[in-house]
Design a protein around this motif. Structure first.
Motif, mmCIF file in Angstrom:
data_model
loop_
_atom_site.group_PDB
_atom_site.id
_atom_site.type_symbol
_atom_site.label_atom_id
_atom_site.label_comp_id
_atom_site.label_asym_id
_atom_site.label_seq_id
_atom_site.Cartn_x
_atom_site.Cartn_y
_atom_site.Cartn_z
ATOM 1 N N GLN A 1 -2.447 -41.695 40.921
ATOM 2 C CA GLN A 1 -1.764 -42.049 39.683
ATOM 3 C C GLN A 1 -2.553 -41.610 38.460
ATOM 4 O OE1 GLN A 1 -0.624 -46.160 39.678
ATOM 5 N NE2 GLN A 1 1.077 -45.787 41.061
ATOM 6 N N ALA A 2 -3.867 -41.650 38.546
ATOM 7 C CA ALA A 2 -4.689 -41.182 37.425
ATOM 8 C C ALA A 2 -4.488 -39.689 37.199
ATOM 9 C CB ALA A 2 -6.158 -41.492 37.688
ATOM 10 N N VAL A 3 -4.399 -38.941 38.280
ATOM 11 C CA VAL A 3 -4.172 -37.499 38.162
ATOM 12 C C VAL A 3 -2.770 -37.227 37.608
ATOM 13 C CG1 VAL A 3 -3.924 -35.370 39.485
ATOM 14 C CG2 VAL A 3 -5.833 -36.893 39.938
ATOM 15 N N ALA A 4 -1.780 -37.985 38.072
ATOM 16 C CA ALA A 4 -0.408 -37.783 37.614
ATOM 17 C C ALA A 4 -0.246 -38.155 36.140
ATOM 18 C CB ALA A 4 0.552 -38.606 38.469
ATOM 19 N N GLN A 5 -1.014 -39.106 35.672
ATOM 20 C CA GLN A 5 -0.881 -39.573 34.301
ATOM 21 C C GLN A 5 -1.393 -38.553 33.294
ATOM 22 O OE1 GLN A 5 0.753 -42.279 33.483
ATOM 23 N NE2 GLN A 5 0.446 -41.948 31.327
#
Length: 79
Positions: free
Chosen positions: A55-59
């Motif tokens: 999720q951190a990468v997607a954000q």
């Protein structure tokens, strides 16, 4: 000058449409992680850690879009 300001505002709005993708992707990842924890509760730590990393990468895409929108709105090209 008015045309450039109007185009900047329109571009900022279009840039924020990029926030839809990360929102959908993060919701999907959280749902799948909840399913995985339900199936294998002993692996909760590893599943949640992997989900949060993803999720951190997607954000980052949403954050880039926000930065571009703010630059388009608040940088004065005519100063």
């Amino acid at each position: 000058m008015a045309l450039v300001l109007a185009a900047s505002a329109l571009g900022a709005g279009l840039a924020m449409i990029a926030g839809i993708g990360p929102g959908i992707g993060q919701g999907y990842a959280a749902g799948k992680a909840a399913e995985a924890v339900g199936k294998r509760p002993k692996l909760q730590s590893a599943i949640v850690r992997t989900m949060l990393l993803g999720q951190a990468v997607a954000q980052t895409t949403g954050i880039y879009a926000l930065i571009i929108a703010l630059l388009l709105l608040f940088v004065n090209l005519f100063a």
